[in-house]
Design a protein around this motif. Structure first.
Motif, short mmCIF file in Angstrom:
data_model
loop_
_atom_site.label_atom_id
_atom_site.label_comp_id
_atom_site.label_asym_id
_atom_site.label_seq_id
_atom_site.Cartn_x
_atom_site.Cartn_y
_atom_site.Cartn_z
N SER A 25 -25.07 -6.48 -46.02
CA SER A 25 -25.81 -7.71 -46.23
C SER A 25 -26.08 -7.93 -47.71
CB SER A 25 -27.11 -7.68 -45.44
OG SER A 25 -28.00 -6.83 -46.05
N ARG A 26 -26.25 -6.82 -48.45
CA ARG A 26 -26.53 -6.99 -49.88
C ARG A 26 -25.32 -7.59 -50.61
NH1 ARG A 26 -30.70 -3.22 -49.49
NH2 ARG A 26 -29.44 -1.38 -49.18
N ASN A 27 -24.12 -7.32 -50.04
CA ASN A 27 -22.94 -7.84 -50.70
C ASN A 27 -22.66 -9.30 -50.35
OD1 ASN A 27 -22.54 -5.40 -51.78
ND2 ASN A 27 -21.25 -4.64 -50.10
N GLN A 28 -23.46 -9.82 -49.41
CA GLN A 28 -23.16 -11.19 -49.01
C GLN A 28 -23.49 -12.15 -50.16
OE1 GLN A 28 -24.01 -12.72 -45.32
NE2 GLN A 28 -22.87 -11.09 -44.28
N PRO A 29 -22.77 -13.25 -50.21
CA PRO A 29 -22.87 -14.11 -51.39
C PRO A 29 -24.21 -14.81 -51.55
CG PRO A 29 -21.46 -15.11 -49.69
CD PRO A 29 -21.76 -13.73 -49.25
N HIS A 30 -24.91 -15.15 -50.47
CA HIS A 30 -26.15 -15.91 -50.68
C HIS A 30 -27.18 -15.57 -49.61
CE1 HIS A 30 -24.92 -18.31 -47.28
NE2 HIS A 30 -23.72 -18.34 -47.84
N TRP A 31 -28.40 -15.92 -49.91
CA TRP A 31 -29.50 -15.74 -48.97
C TRP A 31 -29.74 -17.05 -48.28
CZ3 TRP A 31 -31.59 -10.98 -48.38
CH2 TRP A 31 -31.20 -10.04 -49.34
N PRO A 32 -30.51 -17.05 -47.17
CA PRO A 32 -30.83 -18.34 -46.58
C PRO A 32 -31.44 -19.21 -47.66
CG PRO A 32 -31.83 -16.55 -45.32
CD PRO A 32 -31.19 -15.95 -46.52
N LEU A 81 -42.82 -22.78 -38.94
CA LEU A 81 -42.95 -22.58 -37.50
C LEU A 81 -44.23 -21.83 -37.18
CD1 LEU A 81 -39.29 -21.43 -36.76
CD2 LEU A 81 -40.31 -23.63 -36.15
N ARG A 82 -44.84 -22.20 -36.05
CA ARG A 82 -46.04 -21.46 -35.64
C ARG A 82 -45.65 -20.14 -35.02
NH1 ARG A 82 -50.63 -24.96 -33.10
NH2 ARG A 82 -50.61 -26.71 -34.51
N GLU A 83 -44.51 -20.14 -34.34
CA GLU A 83 -44.06 -18.91 -33.67
C GLU A 83 -43.41 -17.99 -34.69
OE1 GLU A 83 -42.86 -21.90 -32.54
OE2 GLU A 83 -43.71 -22.13 -30.53
N PRO A 84 -43.40 -16.68 -34.38
CA PRO A 84 -42.69 -15.77 -35.26
C PRO A 84 -41.21 -16.16 -35.33
CG PRO A 84 -44.07 -14.54 -33.74
CD PRO A 84 -44.11 -15.97 -33.30
N GLY A 85 -40.68 -16.24 -36.55
CA GLY A 85 -39.27 -16.58 -36.74
C GLY A 85 -38.65 -15.60 -37.72
N VAL A 86 -37.46 -15.10 -37.37
CA VAL A 86 -36.82 -14.09 -38.19
C VAL A 86 -35.37 -14.53 -38.39
CG1 VAL A 86 -35.85 -11.77 -37.92
CG2 VAL A 86 -38.30 -12.13 -37.56
N VAL A 87 -34.87 -14.45 -39.63
CA VAL A 87 -33.47 -14.82 -39.87
C VAL A 87 -32.67 -13.55 -40.16
CG1 VAL A 87 -31.91 -16.12 -41.37
CG2 VAL A 87 -34.17 -17.04 -40.82
N VAL A 88 -31.55 -13.39 -39.46
CA VAL A 88 -30.68 -12.24 -39.74
C VAL A 88 -29.31 -12.78 -40.13
CG1 VAL A 88 -31.83 -10.66 -38.14
CG2 VAL A 88 -29.94 -12.04 -37.31
N ASP A 89 -28.52 -11.95 -40.83
CA ASP A 89 -27.16 -12.39 -41.15
C ASP A 89 -26.21 -11.90 -40.07
OD1 ASP A 89 -26.68 -9.73 -41.68
OD2 ASP A 89 -27.05 -9.96 -43.82
N ARG A 90 -24.93 -12.09 -40.32
CA ARG A 90 -23.96 -11.76 -39.26
C ARG A 90 -23.85 -10.26 -39.04
NH1 ARG A 90 -21.12 -16.18 -37.78
NH2 ARG A 90 -19.60 -14.88 -36.69
N SER A 91 -24.30 -9.47 -40.05
CA SER A 91 -24.27 -8.02 -39.82
C SER A 91 -25.59 -7.54 -39.20
CB SER A 91 -24.02 -7.28 -41.14
OG SER A 91 -25.13 -7.49 -41.99
N LEU A 92 -26.43 -8.49 -38.78
CA LEU A 92 -27.71 -8.23 -38.12
C LEU A 92 -28.72 -7.55 -39.03
CD1 LEU A 92 -26.64 -7.32 -34.47
CD2 LEU A 92 -26.97 -9.55 -35.55
N ALA A 93 -28.58 -7.82 -40.34
CA ALA A 93 -29.59 -7.32 -41.28
C ALA A 93 -30.61 -8.42 -41.49
CB ALA A 93 -28.92 -6.95 -42.60
N LEU A 94 -31.86 -8.00 -41.66
CA LEU A 94 -32.95 -8.97 -41.79
C LEU A 94 -32.86 -9.69 -43.14
CD1 LEU A 94 -35.62 -9.96 -40.52
CD2 LEU A 94 -36.75 -8.28 -41.94
N ARG A 95 -32.89 -11.02 -43.09
CA ARG A 95 -32.82 -11.78 -44.34
C ARG A 95 -34.10 -12.53 -44.66
NH1 ARG A 95 -28.48 -12.61 -47.25
NH2 ARG A 95 -26.83 -11.14 -46.83
N PHE A 96 -34.85 -12.87 -43.62
CA PHE A 96 -36.09 -13.59 -43.88
C PHE A 96 -37.00 -13.48 -42.66
CE2 PHE A 96 -38.69 -17.52 -43.91
CZ PHE A 96 -39.36 -17.27 -45.10
N ALA A 97 -38.31 -13.35 -42.90
CA ALA A 97 -39.27 -13.33 -41.79
C ALA A 97 -40.43 -14.21 -42.18
CB ALA A 97 -39.74 -11.90 -41.55
#
Ligand code: ADP
Length: 425
Positions: A72-79, A90-106
């Motif tokens: 994920s660190r090698n990926q070109p950009h962050w969200p 969002l009021r609900e918990p929201g988590v963004v992951v990349d295609r390698s399922l690494a956490l990118r944003f919470a």
């Protein structure tokens, strides 16, 4: 966490990694001086530098590393910022992951719900749920949305419904990120469990007298057909079982009526002193028949208005009074009364019987809960105090139970006076 997703902890660790180099540098300076005690200092610093290096490597080695994280660190950009601000809103918990399922944003709700989440870590480090991970893999594979359930035991029992939504970004052939949107289903699941438990308990309680009734009917039709004495005895038992079933149905209906009733209106007033007098009047003769003396305490003076529904409060205190006679009757007397103080009033029913062992007290208001040793042969459904609790909750107050084995029990309810209650609204 900063914009690049590097946490404060990670920056600190980068600085820490410079420590061995600094110590070795100091050692080299002393070596260059190479006079007298400086040689010992040089040796000491080189050794300390080596140790620091080993320790820091050890600490780093304990940190979870994963191919997902490094990928994920090698990926070109962050969200990008707009994706983040939408997820953050969002009021609900929201988590963004990349295609390698690494956490990118919470978002903040996710941090509140799940504690601090480390960006770059594989999502599997926090959510060790094979079904969820499989659903994520499927979503990555197909670029289609998925849904999954997550039940957590620790730190608390929680149920989540999770929408896994691929985030398509302009200029990208495939969605580079997936949004995990968590919906809290804990309360709904708990209610569902309560409902099924309730139905199971109610049917169980009804089945026992019903089984007994059918058993006696069989006997009366068969072996006891011509036995007049046995017939009368069996009919008595059958009558008692039928009464038990009808008590149970009455209590169940009462409970469901109270549960579905709307909130108590704030302008409804009832005289609690009069309610207690009325309960004593209605049930006193029955208590006297059983050889119990009934004492009224603090009910002579003026009436005391509280915010409440008269009929429901009569039901509460009649229930407590009946219990006092039924389970505390061996004390020979029952007290019903009112204690007034500056802040409000406390209505209570007290008996002087053998009391309730402490471990049962917190459970008495549960549906169908009965204290085995106290109820032998005494009719009851275990629903009375549950009804009491529901009515009192509607009245924004609750039941206090104080019991001392061998000395008796006091069931009391605190009310604020009506005018004070009105002022608070
Ligand atoms: P029920 O009387 O139908 O069994 P309740 O919900 O009214 O159901 O009471 C639950 C249980 O609490 C009773 O079965 C009894 O064991 C216990 N209990 C209630 N009141 C008293 C009391 N005054 N003294 C001792 N035990 C009591």
């Amino acid at each position: 966490m900063d914009e690049t997703g590097r946490s404060g902890g990670e920056t600190a660790r980068r600085w820490l990694r410079l420590v061995p180099t600094a110590i070795w540098g100091a050692g080299l300076v002393f070596l260059a001086l190479a006079v007298g005690e400086a040689r010992w200092w040089a040796g000491g610093f080189v050794l300390a530098g080596g140790l620091a290096h080993l320790l820091l490597r050890g600490a780093d080695g304990n940190r979870p590393r994963s191919t997902a994280a490094s990928r994920s660190r090698n990926q070109p950009h962050w969200p990008d910022a707009s994706v983040k601000s939408v997820v953050e809103a969002l009021r609900e918990p929201g988590v963004v992951v990349d295609r390698s399922l690494a956490l990118r944003f919470a978002n903040a709700a996710a941090s509140r719900a799940f504690g601090p989440l480390v960006l770059g870590d594989p999502i599997a480090m926090r959510f060790r749920a094979p079904d969820l991970l499989a659903a994520l893999e499927r979503a990555v594979e197909s670029d289609e949305a998925e849904q999954e359930e997550l039940n957590e035991r620790l730190p608390a029992d929680r149920s989540w419904g999770i929408d896994i939504l691929p985030l398509r970004l302009a200029g990208e052939e495939r969605p580079p990120f997936l949004l995990l949107l968590f919906r809290d289903h804990t309360q709904a699941r708990r209610l569902e469990r309560m409902r099924t438990d309730f139905v199971a308990n109610a049917s169980h309680e009804l089945r026992t007298p019903l089984a007994s009734l059918s058993g006696f009917i069989e006997t009366l039709k068969g072996p006891a057909r011509d036995d007049a004495a046995a017939r009368m005895r069996f009919l008595d038992i059958m009558q008692e079982q039928a009464r038990r079933m009808s008590r149970l149905i009455d209590d169940l209906l009462s409970l469901s009526r109270i549960e579905t009733r709307r909130r108590l209106r704030s302008n409804e007033a009832a005289d609690i002193a009069d309610i207690l007098r009325s309960v004593a009047r209605q049930l006193g003769p029955q208590a006297a028949e059983g050889g119990l003396a009934v004492r009224l305490v603090g009910l002579d003076g003026d009436g005391v208005l509280v915010n409440g529904d008269r009929d429901e409060l009569i039901q509460v205190f009649a229930n407590l009074f009946e219990n006092a006679c039924k389970y505390g009757g061996d004390g020979g007397r029952v007290e019903i009364g009112l204690r007034r103080d500056g802040e409000g009033v406390e209505a209570y029913v007290r008996d002087f019987g053998k009391g309730i062992p402490a471990e049962h007290v917190p459970r008495l208001t549960e549906r169908f809960y009965r204290v085995e040793e106290g109820t032998s042969g005494k009719p009851g459904t275990g629903l009375g105090l549950s009804i009491v609790r529901h009515v009192l909750t509607r009245h924004r107050t609750r039941l206090s139970i104080v019991s001392e084995p061998g000395k008796g029990s006091t069931f009391s309810v605190r009310f604020v006076r009506f005018l004070d209650a009105m002022e608070k609204h």
